[in-house]
Design a protein around this motif. Structure first.
Motif, PDB file in Angstrom:
ATOM      1  N   ALA A   1       0.845  -1.208   0.000  1.00  0.00           N
ATOM      2  CA  ALA A   1       0.000   0.000   0.000  1.00  0.00           C
ATOM      3  C   ALA A   1       0.879   1.257   0.000  1.00  0.00           C
ATOM      4  CB  ALA A   1      -0.885  -0.015   1.242  1.00  0.00           C
ATOM      5  N   SER A   2       0.289   2.391  -0.375  1.00  0.00           N
ATOM      6  CA  SER A   2       1.029   3.656  -0.241  1.00  0.00           C
ATOM      7  C   SER A   2       0.876   4.156   1.194  1.00  0.00           C
ATOM      8  CB  SER A   2       0.496   4.697  -1.218  1.00  0.00           C
ATOM      9  OG  SER A   2      -0.810   5.099  -0.831  1.00  0.00           O
ATOM     10  N   LEU A   3       1.856   4.960   1.627  1.00  0.00           N
ATOM     11  CA  LEU A   3       1.807   5.543   2.975  1.00  0.00           C
ATOM     12  C   LEU A   3       0.518   6.346   3.148  1.00  0.00           C
ATOM     13  CD1 LEU A   3       3.353   6.091   5.656  1.00  0.00           C
ATOM     14  CD2 LEU A   3       4.296   8.119   4.537  1.00  0.00           C
ATOM     15  N   ARG A   4       0.205   7.147   2.134  1.00  0.00           N
ATOM     16  CA  ARG A   4      -0.989   7.989   2.193  1.00  0.00           C
ATOM     17  C   ARG A   4      -2.247   7.154   2.448  1.00  0.00           C
ATOM     18  NH1 ARG A   4      -2.617  12.773  -0.349  1.00  0.00           N
ATOM     19  NH2 ARG A   4      -0.688  12.888  -1.528  1.00  0.00           N
ATOM     20  N   HIS A   5      -2.393   6.080   1.679  1.00  0.00           N
ATOM     21  CA  HIS A   5      -3.605   5.278   1.817  1.00  0.00           C
ATOM     22  C   HIS A   5      -3.682   4.592   3.172  1.00  0.00           C
ATOM     23  CE1 HIS A   5      -4.102   5.149  -2.788  1.00  0.00           C
ATOM     24  NE2 HIS A   5      -4.895   6.046  -2.255  1.00  0.00           N
ATOM     25  N   ALA A   6      -2.576   3.993   3.596  1.00  0.00           N
ATOM     26  CA  ALA A   6      -2.609   3.275   4.880  1.00  0.00           C
ATOM     27  C   ALA A   6      -3.023   4.219   6.011  1.00  0.00           C
ATOM     28  CB  ALA A   6      -1.248   2.650   5.164  1.00  0.00           C
ATOM     29  N   VAL A   7      -2.423   5.418   6.016  1.00  0.00           N
ATOM     30  CA  VAL A   7      -2.751   6.381   7.085  1.00  0.00           C
ATOM     31  C   VAL A   7      -4.212   6.808   6.967  1.00  0.00           C
ATOM     32  CG1 VAL A   7      -2.218   8.666   8.026  1.00  0.00           C
ATOM     33  CG2 VAL A   7      -0.354   7.161   7.325  1.00  0.00           C
ATOM     34  N   GLN A   8      -4.657   7.029   5.730  1.00  0.00           N
ATOM     35  CA  GLN A   8      -6.062   7.457   5.532  1.00  0.00           C
ATOM     36  C   GLN A   8      -7.056   6.389   5.966  1.00  0.00           C
ATOM     37  OE1 GLN A   8      -6.512   8.565   1.426  1.00  0.00           O
ATOM     38  NE2 GLN A   8      -5.832  10.678   1.791  1.00  0.00           N
ATOM     39  N   TRP A   9      -6.800   5.125   5.585  1.00  0.00           N
ATOM     40  CA  TRP A   9      -7.746   4.061   5.961  1.00  0.00           C
ATOM     41  C   TRP A   9      -7.932   4.025   7.472  1.00  0.00           C
ATOM     42  CZ3 TRP A   9      -4.502   0.016   2.826  1.00  0.00           C
ATOM     43  CH2 TRP A   9      -4.705   0.223   1.455  1.00  0.00           C
TER      44      TRP A   9
ATOM     45  N   GLY B   1     -11.486   6.131  12.251  1.00  0.00           N
ATOM     46  CA  GLY B   1     -11.538   6.586  13.644  1.00  0.00           C
ATOM     47  C   GLY B   1     -10.337   6.197  14.492  1.00  0.00           C
ATOM     48  N   GLY B   2      -9.310   5.612  13.848  1.00  0.00           N
ATOM     49  CA  GLY B   2      -8.142   5.173  14.613  1.00  0.00           C
ATOM     50  C   GLY B   2      -6.970   6.118  14.480  1.00  0.00           C
ATOM     51  N   ILE B   3      -5.839   5.722  15.021  1.00  0.00           N
ATOM     52  CA  ILE B   3      -4.633   6.504  14.787  1.00  0.00           C
ATOM     53  C   ILE B   3      -3.544   5.621  14.180  1.00  0.00           C
ATOM     54  CG2 ILE B   3      -5.220   8.052  16.733  1.00  0.00           C
ATOM     55  CD1 ILE B   3      -2.629   7.212  17.989  1.00  0.00           C
ATOM     56  N   ALA B   4      -2.793   6.247  13.273  1.00  0.00           N
ATOM     57  CA  ALA B   4      -1.709   5.559  12.565  1.00  0.00           C
ATOM     58  C   ALA B   4      -0.396   5.807  13.296  1.00  0.00           C
ATOM     59  CB  ALA B   4      -1.624   6.062  11.123  1.00  0.00           C
ATOM     60  N   VAL B   5       0.422   4.740  13.369  1.00  0.00           N
ATOM     61  CA  VAL B   5       1.659   4.756  14.154  1.00  0.00           C
ATOM     62  C   VAL B   5       2.777   4.152  13.284  1.00  0.00           C
ATOM     63  CG1 VAL B   5       2.757   3.771  16.215  1.00  0.00           C
ATOM     64  CG2 VAL B   5       0.326   4.402  16.294  1.00  0.00           C
TER      65      VAL B   5
ATOM     66  N   HIS C   1       0.059  13.330   6.118  1.00  0.00           N
ATOM     67  CA  HIS C   1      -1.112  12.509   5.784  1.00  0.00           C
ATOM     68  C   HIS C   1      -2.042  12.312   6.974  1.00  0.00           C
ATOM     69  CE1 HIS C   1       0.616  11.816   1.925  1.00  0.00           C
ATOM     70  NE2 HIS C   1       1.513  10.946   2.310  1.00  0.00           N
ATOM     71  N   GLY C   2      -1.631  12.763   8.148  1.00  0.00           N
ATOM     72  CA  GLY C   2      -2.499  12.625   9.327  1.00  0.00           C
ATOM     73  C   GLY C   2      -2.024  11.589  10.335  1.00  0.00           C
ATOM     74  N   GLY C   3      -0.822  11.040  10.147  1.00  0.00           N
ATOM     75  CA  GLY C   3      -0.272  10.082  11.111  1.00  0.00           C
ATOM     76  C   GLY C   3       0.012  10.764  12.437  1.00  0.00           C
ATOM     77  N   ARG C   4      -0.194  10.042  13.543  1.00  0.00           N
ATOM     78  CA  ARG C   4      -0.093  10.701  14.860  1.00  0.00           C
ATOM     79  C   ARG C   4       0.810  10.006  15.865  1.00  0.00           C
ATOM     80  NH1 ARG C   4      -5.769  12.305  17.116  1.00  0.00           N
ATOM     81  NH2 ARG C   4      -4.461  13.675  18.381  1.00  0.00           N
ATOM     82  N   GLY C   5       1.356   8.828  15.513  1.00  0.00           N
ATOM     83  CA  GLY C   5       2.138   8.128  16.533  1.00  0.00           C
ATOM     84  C   GLY C   5       3.367   7.436  15.981  1.00  0.00           C
ATOM     85  N   VAL C   6       4.268   7.076  16.889  1.00  0.00           N
ATOM     86  CA  VAL C   6       5.479   6.324  16.516  1.00  0.00           C
ATOM     87  C   VAL C   6       5.778   5.336  17.636  1.00  0.00           C
ATOM     88  CG1 VAL C   6       6.993   8.151  17.454  1.00  0.00           C
ATOM     89  CG2 VAL C   6       7.920   6.475  15.840  1.00  0.00           C
ATOM     90  N   GLU C   7       6.208   4.131  17.255  1.00  0.00           N
ATOM     91  CA  GLU C   7       6.641   3.173  18.273  1.00  0.00           C
ATOM     92  C   GLU C   7       8.007   3.607  18.796  1.00  0.00           C
ATOM     93  OE1 GLU C   7       4.438  -1.009  17.136  1.00  0.00           O
ATOM     94  OE2 GLU C   7       6.537  -0.763  16.580  1.00  0.00           O
ATOM     95  N   VAL C   8       8.075   3.801  20.077  1.00  0.00           N
ATOM     96  CA  VAL C   8       9.329   4.184  20.732  1.00  0.00           C
ATOM     97  C   VAL C   8       9.910   2.953  21.431  1.00  0.00           C
ATOM     98  CG1 VAL C   8      10.322   5.606  22.571  1.00  0.00           C
ATOM     99  CG2 VAL C   8       8.685   6.615  20.948  1.00  0.00           C
ATOM    100  N   VAL C   9       9.091   2.309  22.256  1.00  0.00           N
ATOM    101  CA  VAL C   9       9.545   1.117  22.981  1.00  0.00           C
ATOM    102  C   VAL C   9       8.948  -0.107  22.284  1.00  0.00           C
ATOM    103  CG1 VAL C   9       9.503  -0.101  25.177  1.00  0.00           C
ATOM    104  CG2 VAL C   9       9.790   2.382  25.138  1.00  0.00           C
ATOM    105  N   THR C  10       9.788  -0.814  21.524  1.00  0.00           N
ATOM    106  CA  THR C  10       9.351  -2.015  20.808  1.00  0.00           C
ATOM    107  C   THR C  10      10.420  -3.089  20.955  1.00  0.00           C
ATOM    108  OG1 THR C  10       9.977  -2.592  18.515  1.00  0.00           O
ATOM    109  CG2 THR C  10       9.305  -0.344  18.887  1.00  0.00           C
ATOM    110  N   GLY C  11      10.013  -4.332  20.755  1.00  0.00           N
ATOM    111  CA  GLY C  11      10.951  -5.447  20.811  1.00  0.00           C
ATOM    112  C   GLY C  11      12.055  -5.334  19.766  1.00  0.00           C
ATOM    113  N   SER C  12      11.859  -4.480  18.749  1.00  0.00           N
ATOM    114  CA  SER C  12      12.850  -4.306  17.689  1.00  0.00           C
ATOM    115  C   SER C  12      13.871  -3.220  17.998  1.00  0.00           C
ATOM    116  CB  SER C  12      12.170  -3.914  16.369  1.00  0.00           C
ATOM    117  OG  SER C  12      11.230  -4.869  15.996  1.00  0.00           O
ATOM    118  N   HIS C  13      13.717  -2.486  19.110  1.00  0.00           N
ATOM    119  CA  HIS C  13      14.628  -1.378  19.394  1.00  0.00           C
ATOM    120  C   HIS C  13      15.559  -1.697  20.556  1.00  0.00           C
ATOM    121  CE1 HIS C  13      12.052   2.120  17.515  1.00  0.00           C
ATOM    122  NE2 HIS C  13      12.474   1.236  16.615  1.00  0.00           N
ATOM    123  N   THR C  14      16.760  -1.144  20.482  1.00  0.00           N
ATOM    124  CA  THR C  14      17.680  -1.174  21.622  1.00  0.00           C
ATOM    125  C   THR C  14      17.324  -0.026  22.578  1.00  0.00           C
ATOM    126  OG1 THR C  14      19.198   0.367  20.552  1.00  0.00           O
ATOM    127  CG2 THR C  14      19.541  -1.986  20.103  1.00  0.00           C
TER     128      THR C  14
END
Ligand code: AMP
Ligand code: MN
Ligand code: MN
Ligand code: MN
Length: 286
Positions: A176-184, A189-193, A217-230
């Motif tokens: 998918a495109s970034l724009r579409h994923a965030v829009q969907w 009613g959700g938030i994109a991360v 595009h309206g994205g509002r979040g980022v994963e900070v603490v994830t199993g993939s991060h040091t």
């Protein structure tokens, strides 16, 4: 009052509905046993497990947010966008995810053809034996097959030797495109991360473009603490969250007790002075 950051939220994991090895019910039991208070199941490109996950969460006394992890192509790379708290009955979202899943069957056949070239026969049929959802055959299923036939010692080695760019079982794919994923996600009613940003092989400029366009595009979040991060990456992306005015998320990205090094609910809490995504989603928590 305790800071809202101090909540055992785990907002990223996978079930047999995508490339995890556990059912939504067993994941819910494991999350609850590990002390998770707020949970989301985020299967790749798929929301077929949401009702089961929510019911199981409630049966174990956990709060629940709907979730998914959408595959996106950005600047020639695959980026994952987690959606949280959307309406799982939203028709546009359902259709978008269906389209995103669409190319996986043909891609899997090409992966198998690439593996056949290096002497690994019948990998398509082999991978299928590990698939819980016929619409969601993923590289992970090939990796499990290759481990079980003894081609590699673990799935990490399979990815390194066979399934990543330049290797025989790698097939470039347009998601998918970034724009579409965030829009969907947002229109439902959700938030994109942005999922696990440290995992992408972007230059500093490309990463800046990702965050800038995501915000636009309206994205509002980022994963900070994830199993993939040091631990150093928690600090780096806490700074990025502040720089871009994004809320922060926390999730193990748990797939399987045999493969995942981070268990459900076992991550450090979010650093202070960040807005947790669950604060923006207070009215979407069930
Ligand atoms: P796909 O969506 O089919 O491209 O598969 C991507 C999935 O493969 C990711 O969600 C991970 O679960 C898994 N994966 C990607 N890279 C690796 C890696 N280096 N080692 C183990 N698993 C990986
Ligand atoms: Mn996965
Ligand atoms: Mn991911
Ligand atoms: Mn994931």
């Amino acid at each position: 009052m305790e800071s809202v950051s101090i909540l055992n939220a785990d907002l990223h994991c996978h079930s047999v509905v995508s490339d995890g090895t556990m059912t939504p019910e067993d994941l819910a039991a494991r999350a609850a046993a590990n002390g998770v208070e707020l949970w989301a199941l985020t299967d790749h490109d798929e929301i077929g497990g949401q009702q089961r996950a929510a019911a199981a969460a409630h049966a174990h006394g956990m709060k629940y947010l709907t979730g998914t992890e959408i595959s996106v192509t950005f600047a020639g790379e695959t980026v994952h966008i987690v959606g949280l708290g959307f309406d799982a009955d939203d028709p546009r979202m359902k259709q978008g995810l269906e389209e995103t899943r669409g190319g996986r069957g043909a891609r899997a056949r090409e992966i198998a053809a690439g593996l056949a070239q290096v002497g690994i026969k019948d990998a398509y049929e082999g991978a299928l034996k590990y698939v819980g959802n016929p619409e969601l055959i993923s590289r992970t299923h090939f990796a499990r097959f290759l481990v079980d036939i003894g081609a590699c010692k673990d799935t990490n080695e399979v990815f390194r030797k066979f399934l990543t760019d330049g290797k025989p079982g790698y097939v470039p794919h347009r998601w998918a495109s970034l724009r579409h994923a965030v829009q969907w996600i947002t229109d439902a009613g959700g938030i994109a991360v942005i999922a696990h940003p440290a995992r992408y092989k972007f230059t500093a400029n490309e990463e800046y473009a990702l965050f800038t366009e995501f915000k636009a595009h309206g994205g509002r979040g980022v994963e900070v603490v994830t199993g993939s991060h040091t631990a150093a990456e928690y600090v780096k992306y806490a700074d990025t969250a502040r720089e871009f005015g994004l809320a922060a998320s926390r999730g193990s990205d748990f797939h399987s007790p045999d493969e995942s090094h981070t268990d459900l609910g076992k991550l450090p809490y979010l650093p202070g002075q960040l807005t947790p995504v669950w604060e923006l989603l207070a009215d979407r928590i069930r």
